[in-house]
Design a protein around this motif. Sequence first.
Motif, PDB file in Angstrom:
ATOM      1  N   THR A 188       0.803  -1.225   0.000  1.00 48.03           N
ATOM      2  CA  THR A 188       0.000   0.000   0.000  1.00 48.03           C
ATOM      3  C   THR A 188       0.837   1.276   0.000  1.00 48.03           C
ATOM      4  O   THR A 188       0.289   2.377   0.173  1.00 48.03           O
ATOM      5  CB  THR A 188      -0.941   0.012   1.218  1.00 48.03           C
ATOM      6  OG1 THR A 188      -0.154  -0.100   2.415  1.00 48.03           O
ATOM      7  CG2 THR A 188      -1.936  -1.139   1.149  1.00 48.03           C
ATOM      8  N   ASP A 189       2.139   1.164  -0.210  1.00 48.94           N
ATOM      9  CA  ASP A 189       2.980   2.367  -0.185  1.00 48.94           C
ATOM     10  C   ASP A 189       2.631   3.343  -1.311  1.00 48.94           C
ATOM     11  O   ASP A 189       2.713   4.559  -1.133  1.00 48.94           O
ATOM     12  CB  ASP A 189       4.455   1.985  -0.284  1.00 48.94           C
ATOM     13  CG  ASP A 189       4.981   1.411   1.017  1.00 48.94           C
ATOM     14  OD1 ASP A 189       4.292   1.547   2.041  1.00 48.94           O
ATOM     15  OD2 ASP A 189       6.066   0.817   1.002  1.00 48.94           O
ATOM     16  N   ARG A 190       2.263   2.822  -2.468  1.00 52.95           N
ATOM     17  CA  ARG A 190       1.998   3.711  -3.603  1.00 52.95           C
ATOM     18  C   ARG A 190       1.121   3.006  -4.623  1.00 52.95           C
ATOM     19  O   ARG A 190       1.263   1.812  -4.870  1.00 52.95           O
ATOM     20  CB  ARG A 190       3.315   4.147  -4.268  1.00 52.95           C
ATOM     21  CG  ARG A 190       3.205   5.223  -5.353  1.00 52.95           C
ATOM     22  CD  ARG A 190       2.682   6.564  -4.824  1.00 52.95           C
ATOM     23  NE  ARG A 190       3.384   7.014  -3.653  1.00 52.95           N
ATOM     24  CZ  ARG A 190       4.545   7.682  -3.673  1.00 52.95           C
ATOM     25  NH1 ARG A 190       5.134   7.956  -4.814  1.00 52.95           N
ATOM     26  NH2 ARG A 190       5.109   8.067  -2.548  1.00 52.95           N
ATOM     27  N   LEU A 191       0.242   3.765  -5.235  1.00 56.15           N
ATOM     28  CA  LEU A 191      -0.627   3.284  -6.297  1.00 56.15           C
ATOM     29  C   LEU A 191      -0.017   3.669  -7.646  1.00 56.15           C
ATOM     30  O   LEU A 191       0.719   4.652  -7.748  1.00 56.15           O
ATOM     31  CB  LEU A 191      -2.014   3.924  -6.156  1.00 56.15           C
ATOM     32  CG  LEU A 191      -3.082   3.574  -7.204  1.00 56.15           C
ATOM     33  CD1 LEU A 191      -3.531   2.126  -7.038  1.00 56.15           C
ATOM     34  CD2 LEU A 191      -4.277   4.521  -7.075  1.00 56.15           C
ATOM     35  N   PHE A 192      -0.341   2.897  -8.703  1.00 59.31           N
ATOM     36  CA  PHE A 192       0.140   3.191 -10.056  1.00 59.31           C
ATOM     37  C   PHE A 192      -1.021   3.054 -11.042  1.00 59.31           C
ATOM     38  O   PHE A 192      -2.116   2.622 -10.675  1.00 59.31           O
ATOM     39  CB  PHE A 192       1.292   2.260 -10.432  1.00 59.31           C
ATOM     40  CG  PHE A 192       2.454   2.346  -9.488  1.00 59.31           C
ATOM     41  CD1 PHE A 192       3.390   3.355  -9.609  1.00 59.31           C
ATOM     42  CD2 PHE A 192       2.589   1.428  -8.450  1.00 59.31           C
ATOM     43  CE1 PHE A 192       4.453   3.451  -8.723  1.00 59.31           C
ATOM     44  CE2 PHE A 192       3.640   1.516  -7.557  1.00 59.31           C
ATOM     45  CZ  PHE A 192       4.580   2.534  -7.693  1.00 59.31           C
ATOM     46  N   TYR A 193      -0.747   3.450 -12.297  1.00 59.25           N
ATOM     47  CA  TYR A 193      -1.783   3.351 -13.329  1.00 59.25           C
ATOM     48  C   TYR A 193      -1.173   2.793 -14.608  1.00 59.25           C
ATOM     49  O   TYR A 193      -0.070   3.178 -15.018  1.00 59.25           O
ATOM     50  CB  TYR A 193      -2.408   4.710 -13.636  1.00 59.25           C
ATOM     51  CG  TYR A 193      -3.438   4.632 -14.756  1.00 59.25           C
ATOM     52  CD1 TYR A 193      -4.745   4.230 -14.491  1.00 59.25           C
ATOM     53  CD2 TYR A 193      -3.085   4.902 -16.083  1.00 59.25           C
ATOM     54  CE1 TYR A 193      -5.687   4.124 -15.505  1.00 59.25           C
ATOM     55  CE2 TYR A 193      -4.019   4.797 -17.112  1.00 59.25           C
ATOM     56  CZ  TYR A 193      -5.315   4.402 -16.818  1.00 59.25           C
ATOM     57  OH  TYR A 193      -6.236   4.280 -17.830  1.00 59.25           O
ATOM     58  N   ASP A 194      -1.929   1.899 -15.257  1.00 60.25           N
ATOM     59  CA  ASP A 194      -1.550   1.336 -16.545  1.00 60.25           C
ATOM     60  C   ASP A 194      -2.826   1.220 -17.372  1.00 60.25           C
ATOM     61  O   ASP A 194      -3.802   0.604 -16.938  1.00 60.25           O
ATOM     62  CB  ASP A 194      -0.914  -0.047 -16.348  1.00 60.25           C
ATOM     63  CG  ASP A 194      -0.399  -0.649 -17.652  1.00 60.25           C
ATOM     64  OD1 ASP A 194      -0.372   0.069 -18.668  1.00 60.25           O
ATOM     65  OD2 ASP A 194      -0.013  -1.842 -17.644  1.00 60.25           O
ATOM     66  N   GLY A 195      -2.856   1.845 -18.527  1.00 60.74           N
ATOM     67  CA  GLY A 195      -4.043   1.782 -19.369  1.00 60.74           C
ATOM     68  C   GLY A 195      -3.670   1.699 -20.824  1.00 60.74           C
ATOM     69  O   GLY A 195      -2.591   2.149 -21.238  1.00 60.74           O
ATOM     70  N   ASN A 196      -4.542   1.109 -21.635  1.00 61.15           N
ATOM     71  CA  ASN A 196      -4.276   0.942 -23.054  1.00 61.15           C
ATOM     72  C   ASN A 196      -5.436   1.455 -23.894  1.00 61.15           C
ATOM     73  O   ASN A 196      -6.606   1.350 -23.502  1.00 61.15           O
ATOM     74  CB  ASN A 196      -4.039  -0.534 -23.387  1.00 61.15           C
ATOM     75  CG  ASN A 196      -2.690  -1.018 -22.897  1.00 61.15           C
ATOM     76  OD1 ASN A 196      -1.647  -0.585 -23.383  1.00 61.15           O
ATOM     77  ND2 ASN A 196      -2.695  -1.909 -21.926  1.00 61.15           N
ATOM     78  N   SER A 197      -5.085   2.010 -25.061  1.00 63.49           N
ATOM     79  CA  SER A 197      -6.077   2.479 -26.025  1.00 63.49           C
ATOM     80  C   SER A 197      -6.934   3.570 -25.386  1.00 63.49           C
ATOM     81  O   SER A 197      -6.403   4.604 -24.986  1.00 63.49           O
ATOM     82  CB  SER A 197      -6.908   1.298 -26.518  1.00 63.49           C
ATOM     83  OG  SER A 197      -7.687   1.664 -27.633  1.00 63.49           O
ATOM     84  N   GLN A 198      -8.239   3.361 -25.265  1.00 54.80           N
ATOM     85  CA  GLN A 198      -9.048   4.365 -24.580  1.00 54.80           C
ATOM     86  C   GLN A 198      -8.526   4.590 -23.167  1.00 54.80           C
ATOM     87  O   GLN A 198      -8.562   5.712 -22.649  1.00 54.80           O
ATOM     88  CB  GLN A 198     -10.506   3.913 -24.529  1.00 54.80           C
ATOM     89  CG  GLN A 198     -11.425   4.910 -23.831  1.00 54.80           C
ATOM     90  CD  GLN A 198     -12.854   4.415 -23.796  1.00 54.80           C
ATOM     91  OE1 GLN A 198     -13.548   4.435 -24.795  1.00 54.80           O
ATOM     92  NE2 GLN A 198     -13.291   3.950 -22.643  1.00 54.80           N
ATOM     93  N   GLY A 199      -8.023   3.534 -22.544  1.00 54.18           N
ATOM     94  CA  GLY A 199      -7.425   3.684 -21.219  1.00 54.18           C
ATOM     95  C   GLY A 199      -6.163   4.518 -21.250  1.00 54.18           C
ATOM     96  O   GLY A 199      -5.751   5.076 -20.226  1.00 54.18           O
ATOM     97  N   GLY A 200      -5.523   4.607 -22.436  1.00 52.22           N
ATOM     98  CA  GLY A 200      -4.372   5.496 -22.586  1.00 52.22           C
ATOM     99  C   GLY A 200      -4.785   6.922 -22.857  1.00 52.22           C
ATOM    100  O   GLY A 200      -4.084   7.866 -22.490  1.00 52.22           O
ATOM    101  N   ILE A 201      -5.943   7.100 -23.495  1.00 54.29           N
ATOM    102  CA  ILE A 201      -6.431   8.453 -23.807  1.00 54.29           C
ATOM    103  C   ILE A 201      -7.051   9.095 -22.567  1.00 54.29           C
ATOM    104  O   ILE A 201      -6.626  10.163 -22.114  1.00 54.29           O
ATOM    105  CB  ILE A 201      -7.464   8.390 -24.950  1.00 54.29           C
ATOM    106  CG1 ILE A 201      -6.821   7.822 -26.219  1.00 54.29           C
ATOM    107  CG2 ILE A 201      -8.028   9.783 -25.230  1.00 54.29           C
ATOM    108  CD1 ILE A 201      -7.813   7.463 -27.301  1.00 54.29           C
ATOM    109  N   LEU A 202      -8.055   8.405 -22.005  1.00 58.45           N
ATOM    110  CA  LEU A 202      -8.698   8.944 -20.804  1.00 58.45           C
ATOM    111  C   LEU A 202      -7.754   8.888 -19.610  1.00 58.45           C
ATOM    112  O   LEU A 202      -7.864   9.694 -18.682  1.00 58.45           O
ATOM    113  CB  LEU A 202      -9.975   8.168 -20.494  1.00 58.45           C
ATOM    114  CG  LEU A 202     -11.023   8.097 -21.623  1.00 58.45           C
ATOM    115  CD1 LEU A 202     -12.280   7.406 -21.130  1.00 58.45           C
ATOM    116  CD2 LEU A 202     -11.346   9.471 -22.170  1.00 58.45           C
ATOM    117  N   GLY A 203      -6.830   7.924 -19.639  1.00 57.03           N
ATOM    118  CA  GLY A 203      -5.870   7.805 -18.538  1.00 57.03           C
ATOM    119  C   GLY A 203      -4.993   9.022 -18.370  1.00 57.03           C
ATOM    120  O   GLY A 203      -4.517   9.309 -17.269  1.00 57.03           O
ATOM    121  N   GLY A 204      -4.781   9.779 -19.461  1.00 54.84           N
ATOM    122  CA  GLY A 204      -4.007  11.012 -19.331  1.00 54.84           C
ATOM    123  C   GLY A 204      -4.724  12.030 -18.475  1.00 54.84           C
ATOM    124  O   GLY A 204      -4.111  12.715 -17.647  1.00 54.84           O
TER     125      GLY A 204
END
Length: 923
Positions: free
Chosen positions: A676-692
Motif C-alpha cells: 500500500t505504499d503507492r498506487l500506479f496506473y496502466d491503461g491501453n487504447s481508450q485507457g491510454g487516452i482517458l488515462g491522461g
Amino acid sequence: MGSGALVRRRAAASALTGALLALALPAADADARAEKPAARAGDARHATAAQRGKKARKRRSLRTMRIAPDGAARHANGTPRELSARRIKRPRVHLMLVACDGAKRRGRELAFRRSGGTVDSGPVAASLASVAGEPTSGAPTQVGPVRAGRRLDFTVTGTDGCALAVVFVDRDRDGRLDVKRSGVPTEPYGAGGRTRFEPLGVSFQGAGPCDPLDPAVCLQPFPNDHFTVADPSTDTGRRVAFGRAMMPRSNLGAPIDPTEWNRNDGFSPGSMLITKVPGLETQEAFERTGAVPITDIARSFDPDQPIVVIDAETHERHLIWSELDANPVNPADVNLIIRPAVNFEEGHRYIVALRKLRNAEGEIIPAQRPFQIYRDRIMTSDPLVEARREHFESLFADLRQAGIAREDLYLAWDFTVASERNLTERMLSIRDDAFAQLGDADLADMKVEGRSPTFVITSVTDYQPCGDDGCEPGLQLPDLPIVGPLLDPVTGLITSIVSPLLGMAPEDDRILRKVQGELVVPCYTNLPLCTTLSQFSYSSPADTIPDRLPGNVTLAAFTCLIPRSVVADGELRKARPSLYGHGLLGSHGEVEAANVKAMANEHNFVFCATDWAGFAEQDLPTIALILQDLSNFPKLPDRTQQGMLNFLFLGRAMIHPQGFSSHPAFQFGGRSVIDTDRLFYDGNSQGGILGGALTAVAPDFDRAVLGVPGMNYSTLLRRSVDFEPYAEGKFIDGLPDLGLGLYDRYPNELERPLILALMQMLWDRAEANGYAHHMTKDPLPNTPPHEVLLQVAFGDHQVSMWTAEVEARTIGAATNPTPLDPGRHPDVDPLFGIPRITAWPYEGSAVIYYDSGPPRPGDEGVVAPPTANVPPRPPEYGRDPHSDPRSDPAARVQKSEFLRIGGQVVDVCGGRPCYTRGWTGAG
C-alpha cells in the motif's frame, strides 16, 4: 657610391626643396586672400538671384490651400467621407469634385483636364453631401461661393467612382476654376481627399449571427472570438456565446443546443482551426501555397510561411501543421484545417494569419470581400462592419509586430483558449468534494487520510494451475452487450461456486485469484445511481460547478486480479497495486486480457479495473442517442468525469489500510497481498487516452503508463478505423445501413470538421487534451505532480500516432536517441520538438515508439500511416499494430521499471529503436 653617401645626398635635396617652397608660399597665400572677397561677392550675387527666383516661383504658385486628410481612401457606396479645406485666406470659396483621372500631379501643382479655359470635372459619381455642417440638396458636385474662415468642413459621398475634392477662389466670379493651357489653375486653389466609392459587395446584416469572414459555414472561421462576449467573471475575461441559429443542424432541422458550450470561457487548447478557402481545395493548390504540412512542422517558423498562428501577447509563432480535409469527394466541401502540433496555452489569445495563398495554377487567391473591407480600410456606413474595425486594426498591428504585412493577408482572425480553471473545475470540484467526504482534504501530499471508500465483495474466484490439456476457464455466461456488466455478480458466483461443484474449476497459470465487487462512490449526475443517459445539472446557465442530488451515489463494479507471483516459492511477496484502464466502450472485465495477466505475474502487480463510465459498454445507448442528436453530447463527457471519480475511489480503496487490504479476499495467511505504499496506473487504447486526464487529477499515484495513447478526439476520430461504424451507421457487417450514423444525421460535409471541433470543446473536460498541460510539469490545484511513460505503436490503426506526438510535446516528454529506423517515419525531421534522452536510465516523462516492422515475407507488416486525415485501413497499410507494445515482454519490463517509487525509464532496446512482433530492424 656607398649607401651612406646616398642617404646624405637625398637629405640635402629634401632640405633644398623645402626652402624653395617656403619662399614661394607667402606670395601664393596673398593672391588667394585677394581672390576670396571677390569670390564671396560673386557667390552672394548668385545666391540672391536664386533666392529671388525661388520666391518668385513660390509667389507664382496658386496652390495655397489644402484638403485634409490628403491621402486616398476607399469607401463603400453611400458612405460619406469627412474632409476639410484649410489655409483659407479669402472670405468666400468654392468647393467642387472632379473625377480622379481628371487631375495629374505636375511638380507642386495639379494639372486638370480642361474645357476651354476652365476645369472639366468629368463624369463624377460623387456629390457634396454637406458643407459647413449643413446638408446640401440635389447631390451637387460644386457648391459656392461659401463663406469660410480659415477652415471649411464638408462631406463627400458617391457611388461606383472616384472623386477628388477641390477648393478654389473664384477671382473672376464666373463660377469656374480657371486654368492655363497646361491645366494648371490661374486662381488660388487646393485639392486632395481622393476617395474611391465602390460596392460594399457583401451583406453583413444578411449574415445574421454568423461571421461574414467565412460565408461557407456559420461558425467559421473557427474557433473565433467573434462568437464570444466580454465577461469579467471568467479567467479569460470572455465567455462563449453561441446562439441556436449559429449551430449546425441535423437533417431533421434541429440545431445543436449550445447551453453547455456557453459555459466555456474560451475554446479547446487543441482545437483545429477551420476555414473554407475557395481555390485552396486540392493537394496541388496546397503544395503551390507552400503550407506547413504534417510531415515538416518545422516550416511553421519559415519567414515566408503562408499559414501562421501567433500568440497575441508575445507575437511568437506556434508550432502547427495544416491540411486539407481529405474526406469530401467534392472540392466545394473541402476545408482548410490547421492543427496545433503542441497544445495552445490555456487562457492565451492567438491570431491566425493566412497570406499569399495560391490556387492549383499558382495564382494568388484574392481575399474575400468581408475581410478585404477591413484589410484595405474600406470605410462603410454599416454599424455591424464598423463595430469590428477597431479590433481588426489591433490584429493588423499585432501581425505587423510579428513581421506579417496586412497587404499580404488573405484572412486573419483571433480566438481565446479556455482557462485552466474552466477546463478542469468540474472534475476537480467533484473530486475534492468526494474525498472530503472520506475525510481527506489535502490531496497534494500523497498521504492517505480519512476513511476508505465503502465496498462490497460479490465474488472470489480461486484458480487452479492449468493442466496438461490447457486451461479450463470454468462455466461462463455468454457475453451479452450492454447488460453483460450488470450480470457480473451472477457471473462471479457461477465461476467461483457452481463451476467447481460441476467439476469445472477455473484454471490459470498466471492468476491466483480474481476478486469482484462494487464500490460506493458519490454520484454527481442528475439521475439516481448515475445511470447511463445522465449528465451534470447546474444551478444556472452560467454556472460551471455541477450540483449533486442529495445523497446520490453510484455502485461502481470492479474486478481485481491477484497474480501467482505473490506466493511464489511459498513466501508472500506483496504486489504493487495498479489501476487498469480498458479500451473503447469496453468494461472492467478487460483486466483479464492476456497481456494484463502477463504483466501482473511477470512483475508482481495486483491490477484492479472499473468501467470508464460514460465511455463503457453500458453507455452504448447514450452513444446511439448522441449520434442522432448532438444536443445529447454533454452526457458523454459528464458521465466520463464521474467514471474518473470512480477510478480514483477504486485506487484509494486499493491502498487504504482499511480498504481492500483489510478484506480476506485480498489476504493470504491473514496478510494483505497489496503493497500500500503507492498506487500506479496502466491503461491501453481508450485507457491510454482517458488515462491522461485521470493522471492529471490523481491524488494517489504519481506514475502512469499510457499504452498506445493519444489525445484530442477531434483529431483522433477521422484518423481511426474505429470511428467509421459510428460515422456511417454500419455497426454490424452484413446488415443494411440503417441510416443511424453521425454522418446520416449531419450530412453537410463542409460542417463536419466544425462538428468535431465543437465536440472537442466539451470532451476536453474528460480526456487528456484538456489536462495535458498539467499531466506532468504543472500540477493542478490540490494535486501532486506526475511522470508519464507513453508507449506508442508505430502506424497504429486505431489511435493515431500523430496525436501521441502532440501529447508528448505538450507534457514535455523526451524520447530515445533513435526512436525509429531512418526513413521509417514520414516526417522530414521525425519527432520534431521532442528532446532526445542522452543518458539511461532517464528520470522524467518519455515517449517510446514500438515498431512491428514493414511488410515482409510471412508478415503483412505495418506501413507508415497516411498523412491526410483518414484512417490507415488494411490491407493498404498492413496489419494493425495496436496491441503489439503491451504484448511485448521487453515493453512490459520497461513499464515495470517505470511503475515503482522512484521509477525511471530504462532502455530495453539495446540502444536501437524498439521493435516488437519479431521484427529486429532493417540492418
